[in-house]
Structure formats: C-alpha cells, structure tokens
Design a protein around this motif. Structure first.
Motif, PDB file in Angstrom:
ATOM      1  N   GLU A 195     -21.592  -2.320   6.171  1.00  0.00           N
ATOM      2  CA  GLU A 195     -21.393  -2.617   7.598  1.00  0.00           C
ATOM      3  C   GLU A 195     -20.218  -3.565   7.789  1.00  0.00           C
ATOM      4  OE1 GLU A 195     -23.115  -2.036  10.594  1.00  0.00           O
ATOM      5  OE2 GLU A 195     -24.477  -0.531   9.768  1.00  0.00           O
ATOM      6  N   ALA A 196     -20.109  -4.581   6.927  1.00  0.00           N
ATOM      7  CA  ALA A 196     -19.024  -5.556   7.057  1.00  0.00           C
ATOM      8  C   ALA A 196     -17.668  -4.887   6.906  1.00  0.00           C
ATOM      9  CB  ALA A 196     -19.194  -6.660   6.023  1.00  0.00           C
ATOM     10  N   ILE A 197     -17.544  -3.981   5.944  1.00  0.00           N
ATOM     11  CA  ILE A 197     -16.264  -3.299   5.739  1.00  0.00           C
ATOM     12  C   ILE A 197     -15.955  -2.359   6.902  1.00  0.00           C
ATOM     13  CG2 ILE A 197     -15.075  -1.607   4.273  1.00  0.00           C
ATOM     14  CD1 ILE A 197     -16.467  -2.938   1.877  1.00  0.00           C
ATOM     15  N   CYS A 198     -16.961  -1.668   7.391  1.00  0.00           N
ATOM     16  CA  CYS A 198     -16.749  -0.768   8.536  1.00  0.00           C
ATOM     17  C   CYS A 198     -16.324  -1.544   9.775  1.00  0.00           C
ATOM     18  CB  CYS A 198     -18.017   0.034   8.818  1.00  0.00           C
ATOM     19  SG  CYS A 198     -18.394   1.276   7.564  1.00  0.00           S
TER      20      CYS A 198
ATOM     21  N   LEU B 110       0.837  -1.210   0.000  1.00  0.00           N
ATOM     22  CA  LEU B 110       0.000   0.000   0.000  1.00  0.00           C
ATOM     23  C   LEU B 110       0.864   1.250   0.000  1.00  0.00           C
ATOM     24  CD1 LEU B 110      -2.708  -1.092   2.601  1.00  0.00           C
ATOM     25  CD2 LEU B 110      -2.933  -1.012   0.131  1.00  0.00           C
ATOM     26  N   ARG B 111       1.956   1.198   0.755  1.00  0.00           N
ATOM     27  CA  ARG B 111       2.813   2.375   0.874  1.00  0.00           C
ATOM     28  C   ARG B 111       3.494   2.704  -0.449  1.00  0.00           C
ATOM     29  NH1 ARG B 111       6.353   1.258   5.626  1.00  0.00           N
ATOM     30  NH2 ARG B 111       4.356   1.011   6.677  1.00  0.00           N
ATOM     31  N   ALA B 112       3.892   1.682  -1.189  1.00  0.00           N
ATOM     32  CA  ALA B 112       4.532   1.913  -2.487  1.00  0.00           C
ATOM     33  C   ALA B 112       3.578   2.630  -3.435  1.00  0.00           C
ATOM     34  CB  ALA B 112       4.975   0.581  -3.091  1.00  0.00           C
ATOM     35  N   ILE B 113       2.337   2.205  -3.429  1.00  0.00           N
ATOM     36  CA  ILE B 113       1.337   2.842  -4.292  1.00  0.00           C
ATOM     37  C   ILE B 113       1.081   4.275  -3.835  1.00  0.00           C
ATOM     38  CG2 ILE B 113      -1.095   2.750  -4.963  1.00  0.00           C
ATOM     39  CD1 ILE B 113      -0.795  -0.355  -4.735  1.00  0.00           C
ATOM     40  N   ARG B 114       1.016   4.484  -2.537  1.00  0.00           N
ATOM     41  CA  ARG B 114       0.760   5.827  -2.004  1.00  0.00           C
ATOM     42  C   ARG B 114       1.875   6.795  -2.403  1.00  0.00           C
ATOM     43  NH1 ARG B 114       1.565   8.202   3.213  1.00  0.00           N
ATOM     44  NH2 ARG B 114       2.286   6.236   4.102  1.00  0.00           N
ATOM     45  N   TYR B 115       3.126   6.371  -2.208  1.00  0.00           N
ATOM     46  CA  TYR B 115       4.242   7.257  -2.550  1.00  0.00           C
ATOM     47  C   TYR B 115       4.329   7.490  -4.051  1.00  0.00           C
ATOM     48  CZ  TYR B 115       6.104   6.902   2.218  1.00  0.00           C
ATOM     49  OH  TYR B 115       6.278   6.991   3.574  1.00  0.00           O
TER      50      TYR B 115
ATOM     51  N   ASP C 210      -0.247 -13.467  -3.784  1.00  0.00           N
ATOM     52  CA  ASP C 210      -0.144 -14.336  -2.606  1.00  0.00           C
ATOM     53  C   ASP C 210      -0.993 -13.845  -1.436  1.00  0.00           C
ATOM     54  OD1 ASP C 210       1.611 -15.920  -3.983  1.00  0.00           O
ATOM     55  OD2 ASP C 210       3.414 -15.057  -3.105  1.00  0.00           O
ATOM     56  N   ASN C 211      -1.675 -12.711  -1.632  1.00  0.00           N
ATOM     57  CA  ASN C 211      -2.546 -12.134  -0.586  1.00  0.00           C
ATOM     58  C   ASN C 211      -1.810 -12.008   0.752  1.00  0.00           C
ATOM     59  OD1 ASN C 211      -4.843 -11.017   0.512  1.00  0.00           O
ATOM     60  ND2 ASN C 211      -5.917 -12.965   0.783  1.00  0.00           N
ATOM     61  N   LEU C 212      -0.619 -11.448   0.716  1.00  0.00           N
ATOM     62  CA  LEU C 212       0.191 -11.334   1.926  1.00  0.00           C
ATOM     63  C   LEU C 212      -0.443 -10.409   2.957  1.00  0.00           C
ATOM     64  CD1 LEU C 212       3.840 -11.161   0.514  1.00  0.00           C
ATOM     65  CD2 LEU C 212       2.581 -13.132   1.377  1.00  0.00           C
ATOM     66  N   LEU C 213      -1.251  -9.448   2.503  1.00  0.00           N
ATOM     67  CA  LEU C 213      -1.887  -8.534   3.452  1.00  0.00           C
ATOM     68  C   LEU C 213      -2.800  -9.272   4.430  1.00  0.00           C
ATOM     69  CD1 LEU C 213      -2.860  -5.465   1.221  1.00  0.00           C
ATOM     70  CD2 LEU C 213      -1.148  -5.526   3.043  1.00  0.00           C
TER      71      LEU C 213
ATOM     72  N   ASN D  86      -5.539  -5.321  -8.815  1.00  0.00           N
ATOM     73  CA  ASN D  86      -6.495  -6.322  -8.326  1.00  0.00           C
ATOM     74  C   ASN D  86      -6.481  -6.448  -6.800  1.00  0.00           C
ATOM     75  OD1 ASN D  86      -8.552  -8.185  -8.865  1.00  0.00           O
ATOM     76  ND2 ASN D  86      -7.136  -9.913  -8.723  1.00  0.00           N
ATOM     77  N   MET D  87      -6.359  -5.304  -6.119  1.00  0.00           N
ATOM     78  CA  MET D  87      -6.330  -5.329  -4.663  1.00  0.00           C
ATOM     79  C   MET D  87      -7.679  -4.997  -4.024  1.00  0.00           C
ATOM     80  SD  MET D  87      -2.611  -3.684  -3.752  1.00  0.00           S
ATOM     81  CE  MET D  87      -2.886  -4.001  -2.004  1.00  0.00           C
ATOM     82  N   TRP D  88      -8.622  -4.501  -4.811  1.00  0.00           N
ATOM     83  CA  TRP D  88      -9.915  -4.147  -4.218  1.00  0.00           C
ATOM     84  C   TRP D  88     -10.614  -5.329  -3.551  1.00  0.00           C
ATOM     85  CZ3 TRP D  88     -13.614   0.139  -4.398  1.00  0.00           C
ATOM     86  CH2 TRP D  88     -12.978   1.359  -4.537  1.00  0.00           C
ATOM     87  N   PRO D  89     -10.600  -6.526  -4.154  1.00  0.00           N
ATOM     88  CA  PRO D  89     -11.268  -7.641  -3.460  1.00  0.00           C
ATOM     89  C   PRO D  89     -10.675  -7.933  -2.090  1.00  0.00           C
ATOM     90  CG  PRO D  89     -10.861  -8.196  -5.768  1.00  0.00           C
ATOM     91  CD  PRO D  89     -10.115  -6.920  -5.496  1.00  0.00           C
ATOM     92  N   GLN D  90      -9.376  -7.628  -1.899  1.00  0.00           N
ATOM     93  CA  GLN D  90      -8.745  -7.860  -0.603  1.00  0.00           C
ATOM     94  C   GLN D  90      -9.066  -6.743   0.388  1.00  0.00           C
ATOM     95  OE1 GLN D  90      -4.529  -8.537  -1.155  1.00  0.00           O
ATOM     96  NE2 GLN D  90      -4.853  -9.796  -2.966  1.00  0.00           N
ATOM     97  N   LEU D  91      -9.204  -5.512  -0.123  1.00  0.00           N
ATOM     98  CA  LEU D  91      -9.388  -4.352   0.763  1.00  0.00           C
ATOM     99  C   LEU D  91     -10.849  -3.981   0.956  1.00  0.00           C
ATOM    100  CD1 LEU D  91      -6.508  -2.167  -0.697  1.00  0.00           C
ATOM    101  CD2 LEU D  91      -6.464  -3.453   1.448  1.00  0.00           C
TER     102      LEU D  91
END
Length: 884
Positions: A739-742, A620-625, A647-650, A682-687
């Motif tokens: 609600e689930a995400i919150c 996430l930090r790499a994308i932010r910077y 690998d869904n390391l998050l 393709n990170m939205w399904p994880q986040l």
C-alpha cells in the motif's frame, strides 16, 4: 552519509589530510568544522570550489552515519561537529599523529602514529592501495607535510615524512605553490641580512611583471640567502626576486621566479650561474655590487617574456543572463555548462553577477521562480583584458571571489574564473566540471539518413517530416528531426514518436502542419514547445531551439549556435543527433557530440559530468536504454551514475517524475534485466522501500515467459503490462508495504484495487491449481475470476510444473467458453448507472455459466434481475448478497 573533518583553526596538515582521506573514502564530503588558519583561508579563497569544501551549516548532520577524523582526536576541537559524537551508532575512523590524551575520541578504525604530519599516514595508505593522485592533489598534500615538518626541518620529522613528500613530488606536486603559502623561521643573522635587503630593495615593472632587486653587504658568510630571497617574494607577492649580496670576498646572486615567463636560469647564465627555471644562483668575484646590479637589470629586461593576461586565459564568449531570468533557469545553465557564476547584463551593460551558491541558496528556500536580480551582486569587480594574470589572481584572493568579468573599453568580452587561474598554476589541472562527449570523427557513418528514415518510418510519418521541411522552406524556418526516431532509425527500429526542433518560430510551423494534416496545434508554455495533434491522435512535438543566455562578444552564426545548445540539453549523446528536413539538406545528419560513434559501439554516454545532477531521472533512463538496446553504460557515465545513486539525487525530484520514468521501464520488453540492473546499482531501497529484490527476482525473470504462454493460449494480454510487473515486484510484500509503495506513486483507485485483489487472492488460486487431486473446475475458475487480468502473468509464472499449467489453460478455456452473452449495456438498460456494480454482476453471471446455473442470454437476464432485486438504482450490492 560520510563526512571527513579535522580540527578548528584548520592548518594545511588538517586540510591536506582531509583531501587525502577523500581518496580513500570517495563518497565522503569534506567539512571544515570552524575557523581556518590565515594561510589556509587564503588558499581556499582560490581553491574552495575545486575541493568541494562544505561548512557544517551546509550539511544535514542527522544524515551522517560515518565520521572520518584526521589530524585530531580531541573532541573539543571539532566545533559544531562535536555534537555528532553523541549520535548512537555513528561509525568513526581516526587518522592522527598527535600523542594520546585521556579524552581522545575512539574509533572503530584508528591509524595513529607519531610521524611529522598526519598527511604522511594517509599518503602511505594511498601508496599501499595504488591510488593515483593528480598533480593538484599532490600539491595540497605536500603543503600539509611541508608545513607540519617546517619544510622537513623540524625535529619531529621522520624518514616516512620525507618519503611521502618524495612520492608527492614524483606525482607532480608544485613546490612553487607550496612555497607561496608557507613560511620559515629565520636566524638572527638572517634577520639582519633580510633587513638590509628590504631597505635597499628596488622594484621594477618589466613587461607587466613585478620584479624586485635587492643589494646588501655583510662581513661574514650568512647561509640561507635562497630562503631570504624567497621571503622577499612572499612579503610583497612578487613575480621574481633577485638578491645580490657581497659576503667576504665573493658576491652571491640568487634569483627566484614564480611565473614561467621569467626564467632565472637563463638570466643568471650570463654570470656563470646555474639552476632551473624558477630558482637559480651565481657567484661572482671582483665585481662591485652596484655594477653587478646594473648588469643584472639589463639581463632581466632582455629575458623576461610578456606575461599572460586576462585575455589569454579568459573564457570567451562569456554566457550572460538578464536580470529577469528565473533562478531555476540560471541554475540549469550553470549545471549544464559547469560554470560557478554568471554575469547579468541589461541593455548591453554589465549590472551584476550571480554565483552558484547564491542560486542554490534561493532554491533551498523554494524560490526557483524568482528573478536573479533579487540575488545577484550589483557591485561587480572587473578586470581589463590586458591585466596580467598575477594581478587577476591577487584581486580574486583579496576579495574572495571566484570569477571576474573581463572588459575591453567597457564592453564585456569574457570571464576569468578560479578554474582559469588554477590551470595556469597547476600542470594538468582537471576542473570538477567536464564534458564527456567526443566530437564525431567518423564522417562516413550515416552522413545522410534520408534512406534509413524512409525505410524505418511508417509512410504517414515519413510524409509528415517531408511536409515539415517544405513548410519550413516556405516560412524561412530550419526544421530538424531529433531524438528517439533518429536514434532508432539508425539502429534499424521503427519509432513513430516524432520530435521536431526548429531554428525559427516553432509555433508557426506547428500551426501550418496542423492545418495541412487536418489536426490541431497546442502550445505548451510550461514545457516551451508546441504539439501537433493529428486526427488519429498521434502527437508531433515541435520545439523552438533556444538559448537561455546571451554571449559576449556576439557570435556570428546564431542558427548553428542555437541548434547546438538545444541538442546539448539532451540526456545522452545517442539522443542528441538531428536530421535536417529542409528540402536542400533533407537527411543531412547533424552530430555535434559523437552520437553516431556511440551508437556504433553500443555506448550510453552523458554529455557532461553534471548531467545526473541537472536531471536525476536520467539515472533510470540510462539503465532503460542500456538494457533495451543491449548497450554498455560508458565508464565515466557509470561512475557518475553510481555517485548520483549514492547521493540519492532521485529523492530531490517530484515523485511524479520518478514514477513516469519508472512506469516506462516497467512496460519495456526487457523489464527483468532493467530491474536486475537497478538492484545491482543498489537503487531498490530508493524505488521500492521494504521490498528485497532477491526474494522476487525469480518470479520477475519468469514474467516474459508467462506472457508468451498466455499469448499461446489466446488469453488477451493485460492493457497495462507495467502493472503486471509492479504486481510481481509487490507479490511477496505485506499489505502495508505494498500500500505504501502504491500510494507513493499515486496509483489511481482502479489500479490500487487490482493490486489489492491480487495480493489477497493469488495464493488461493495457486493453491487450488496445484492441489492433488484437483478440485472442481468451477472452484478454481471462481478463484481465478476474482483476480484482475494483470495478475494472470503472475499465476502462470508461479506454476512450475507442466501439469499445473495445463490446469490453468483449462481454466481459461472454460472461462472463454462460458463468457456471458450480456454486456454492461444490458445492465444499464435495467436502470443502473455504470460503476463497480457492473463488474460484480458480470462476474456473477460468468460464474453462474461455469456452474451451469444459466445457459442462454434469456436465463442470464433473468439471473441478473434476480441478482439485483430489491436494490435501488445505482446502489452497490454488498458481497454477501451475491448469488452463485
């Protein structure tokens, strides 16, 4: 999850086909289903870590969605992995060269052709797709083809096998390694000659190399002396073999060498022989076998160079830990520096060794806090500094161990790993671990940063870092400014987050700075740093540079060493720079990892290839910077990032850490670009599970413009802009998904209420604002007033037509003009405790003013008294009792 597997009792064709298949399916994991053939087992004793081979017990079978089968279609030969065939929806791809049978596994993709080796089919696919293979990979694939075709001599061998083998040889396949692990059948004549050679063999140790010279005499010519010579080398695992055989009227000499220090071509050149370094031959007439053997031995002694020893290939100094080091700390060292194990030293004495697998097993059982002494191997195999590399390799294979500490007079001086050995065996061998940074070469780009720090740091911050340097001088402590403030100053931005690193006791410096600036200091033991809290609330981080391991032999410059390792812990090269603050060196830039060049060329680069494994939040930090500064993510770093996402390391991180970084991302100026990049990767399904990015993308992209519109109207921005973006992400979701995400990210009660209120009311407000003819202003105001301030950017972004925005601006103007004169203090004076009731009452008064029910402060107070009449002190008013 994808896996690639083969048959039980795995032979080299099965193993090689798996390695080749992984080039076609780079995200797939290699899994051996059960037992291995003896020669394959020996091969993997040395190469297992390089190939990343797993056993069925090391993977989650429930997560497997695709199965790639190579060199088999027989379900009975899949061991435990055969249970996967019963899994509904499992995608199966098959690559095999065996004849068909009734109970064969069927796949959605089947590549089945009767060639000599399954590996041939996959090598052809790699050629068609122009996929490059390394010399090491080519060697593994060649082992498969050569074994299953009897070194291209079996009747099943096809021209395609030969062409595939030729392609692999052109790519650097090492036939010495192939020959080392394969065997050949012999004729009866060859067996008789081999027996003579064995009985006559004499063994010599010359310059540390094991060399055999064998003699024989046969009446008739027997072919294959080269093969028999090779067999002799195989039988005793020798470095070189020479066979002298009198056949008919000629004496034949064949030499084979498995080490570069013994050049048999040079040795046999004196006998008018020819060939190459590893294999040569000569034919001599009219010379007795015994005389020839004596001459040959003299030639060998003259030409054999001293061998490589453990001292030549070992890693030194070697990193070591003490028995009390925590498992999680040891694992971090292994990831950060790419080691497969660490020696354990106590009181200067080697007491054990701990492997990466030992640590991973402890971590899987939640024992990261335990000391490594509970998991280390205490009976440690070691080698002397003068041990030849060939003997080191033998020790590794015989004991199936991946690393050997190297001793000199009983003292630890280095370590030899499988990687060290493999680099001597395979040309251009690339280990799985590698650093990505490039040492700084531009010596003129920001050599001293004093001027830019003075320009871009606020005066108070610049004064503090100067004071930190002077305090360090008095205390004998080296002080450095590191991290974001250095990075941003070089980019021309102000950054007041001061992060100091000391070589020396940072807690002492923190206490001194707190006294000088009339603040206070606090030691954060868990984070291994101190903070100085200034009177204005600003915090300054002070970290003592530390090394979690010892090095043997000891290094001379401990200060430079500890600073370098402290900076090496950082996420990216641009954040791994330091500026000296001590007076004599003030402003001097310390850049071990090429951060200045990466800033100059706009690159986000991790320091090593396991960086995202060490800390997955760096994804996430790499994308932010990258989005914040308009940088590119460096090519290898991007590939590693994609691998971490796949690998869904998050998922392995505590959700609090993921949310802390995601919340920062949602609060950035370029949040829409960052969210778009997350979607591309393709990170939205994880986040944000259940939220489709393309459905909310247009509105997210419009939020920055909506915020500027609200600024132009004089509407105060939300206190938590990140929540406005989260609302934009969730606005199209059903209540259950939102609600689930919150709850997933543990939003507090107040934040959750704001999300609920927005989802419940934003459509009503938009419908009223877009109605023609427009409803009464008070009706629209009531709808907008029911929404939290964080929803206002959403409303402004949804309204596409200018006339609708004019209506919204008028609503805010009316709200501002009719803002209540009373405050929560007035309600408190009426005997009610602060709580949700205050917001209810103030909203009711605001609505009453809009509807002209009240016009003055006195009327507002009268309204409130009536509104609250009949309720006990502090009791919440039911919505049905509201007035106005």
């Amino acid at each position: 999850m994808r896996i690639i597997t083969t048959h039980t009792n795995t032979d080299f064709d099965g193993l090689a086909a798996m390695v080749a298949a992984q080039k076609l399916y780079p995200e797939a994991v290699l899994v051996v289903p059960g037992k291995l053939a003896q020669n394959v087992q020996e091969f993997l004793a040395l190469h297992r870590d390089v190939l990343g081979i797993r056993n069925p017990g090391e993977i989650n079978l429930k997560a497997v969605k695709q199965l790639v089968l190579v060199d088999t279609r027989n379900p009975a030969r899949l061991g435990r992995l055969g249970t996967l065939l019963e899994k509904p929806g499992l995608e199966i791809h098959v690559y095999d060269h065996h004849p068909a049978a009734e109970d064969d596994v069927r796949g959605s993709l089947e590549v089945v052709e009767l060639v000599g080796a399954a590996t041939t089919l996959l090598v052809e696919k790699l050629q068609m797709r122009n996929i490059a293979v390394s010399p090491f990979e080519a060697t593994v694939m060649a082992l498969g083809i050569y074994e299953d075709t009897g070194c291209l001599t079996f009747a099943s061998t096809t021209p395609r096998d030969v062409q595939a083998a030729a392609h692999l040889l052109a790519r650097g396949a090492n036939l010495a390694v192939v020959a080392d692990f394969l065997g050949r059948p012999l004729t009866e004549e060859q067996k008789g000659l081999l027996k003579q050679l064995l009985l006559s063999a004499q063994r010599y140790l010359i310059n540390g190399f094991k060399i055999l010279v064998a003699r024989a005499h046969v009446d008739d010519f027997v072919g294959g002396l080269a093969l028999l010579t090779h067999k002799l080398a195989e039988i005793e695992r020798l470095d070189a073999v020479f066979c002298i055989v009198l056949m008919e009227d000629r004496t034949h000499i064949v030499g084979r060498s498995s080490v570069p220090e013994i050049n048999v071509r040079e040795i046999l050149a004196g006998f008018d022989g020819g060939g190459h370094r590893a294999a040569a031959s000569a034919t001599v007439k009219d010379t007795g076998v015994d005389n020839l053997a004596a001459c040959l031995l003299d030639a060998i002694k003259k030409n054999v160079r001293p061998p490589l020893t453990a001292a030549d290939i070992m890693t030194s100094p070697v990193k070591a830990i003490n028995p009390e080091t925590k498992v999680e700390e040891a694992n971090q060292i292994i990831l950060r520096y790419g080691h497969s194990g660490l020696p354990v030293v106590e009181g200067g004495r080697l007491v054990g060794i701990v492997s990466r697998r030992d640590l991973e097993k402890a971590l899987r059982h939640g024992l990261g806090h335990a000391p490594v002494k509970a998991y280390m191997t205490r009976e440690v195999k070691t080698v002397d500094i003068r041990t030849p590399v060939t003997e080191v390799q033998d020790v590794m294979i015989e004991n199936n161990i991946g690393r050997l500490p190297v001793l000199d007079d009983g003292k630890l001086v280095g370590i030899v790993s499988r990687t060290n050995i493999l680099k001597t065996l395979h040309r251009k061998f690339q280990p799985r671990f590698s650093t990505l940074y490039l040492a700084s070469t531009n010596q003129t780009y920001y050599r001293n940063a004093a001027a830019i720090l003075a320009r871009y740091l606020p005066g108070s911050a610049y004064e503090l870092i100067q004071a930190a340097g002077r305090t360090g001088d008095r205390q004998g402590i080296e002080v450095y400014l590191v991290g974001g403030s250095v990075r941003d100053a070089m980019l021309g931005y102000a950054n007041t987050n001061l992060d100091l690193v000391t070589v020396g006791d940072g807690n002492v410096l923190a206490d001194a700075l707190a006294r000088q600036f009339k603040g206070r200091s606090k030691v954060l033991e868990k984070q291994k740093r101190a903070v100085v809290i200034l009177p204005n609330g600003q915090q300054v981080s002070v970290t003592t540079a530390r090394v979690e391991f010892y090095e043997y032999p000891a290094i001379t410059s401990l200060n430079d060493h500890s600073l370098k390792h402290e900076l090496y812990r950082r996420d990216f090269t641009v954040n791994a720079m330091a500026v000296a603050l001590n007076e004599a060196r003030f402003g001097e830039v310390v850049d071990y990892f090429g951060g200045r060049e990466d800033l100059q060329y706009g690159l986000i680069r991790v320091l090593h290839n396991l960086s995202f494994v060490e800390d997955p939040v760096r994804v996430l930090r790499a994308i932010r910077y990258a989005c914040r500064y308009g940088f590119n993510i460096q090519r290898e770093t991007l590939a590693l990032l994609r691998e971490a996402v796949n690998d869904n390391l998050l998922a392995a991180l505590p959700v609090e850490r993921v949310w802390a970084e995601l919340k920062r991302l949602l609060g950035e100026e370029r949040t829409p670009q960052m969210l778009a990049r997350l979607a591309q990767l393709n990170m939205w399904p994880q986040l944000f599970p259940g939220v489709t990015y393309w459905e909310v993308e247009p509105l997210i992209a419009a939020i920055p413009g909506a915020l500027k519109t609200l600024d132009r109207w004089g509407v105060a921005r939300p206190a938590e802009v990140w929540l406005s973006y989260l609302i934009a992400v969730l606005h199209w979701s059903d209540a259950a998904t939102a609600e689930a995400i919150c709850h997933r990210y543990h939003l507090n009660k107040k934040q959750l209420e704001k999300v609920r209120a927005t989802l419940a009311g934003w459509r009503t407000a938009v419908n009223l604002l877009t109605l023609d003819p427009p409803p009464r202003t008070s009706v629209v105001v009531r709808a907008v007033l029911s929404l939290p301030r964080e929803a206002y950017p959403l409303i402004a972004a949804v309204l596409e037509e200018e006339r609708w925005l004019v209506r919204l601006e008028n609503v805010f103007r009316v709200l501002n003009e009719h803002k209540p004169a009373i405050t929560g203090k007035d309600i408190k004076n009426l005997g009610f405790l602060p709580g949700p009731i205050f917001k209810q009452v103030l909203e009711a008064v605001w609505q009453a003013r809009v509807d002209n029910v009240v016009r003055s402060r006195e009327e507002e107070l009268a309204f409130v008294k009536q509104y609250l009449a009949g309720y006990k002190e502090g009791e919440k008013i039911a919505p049905s009792t509201r007035m106005g």
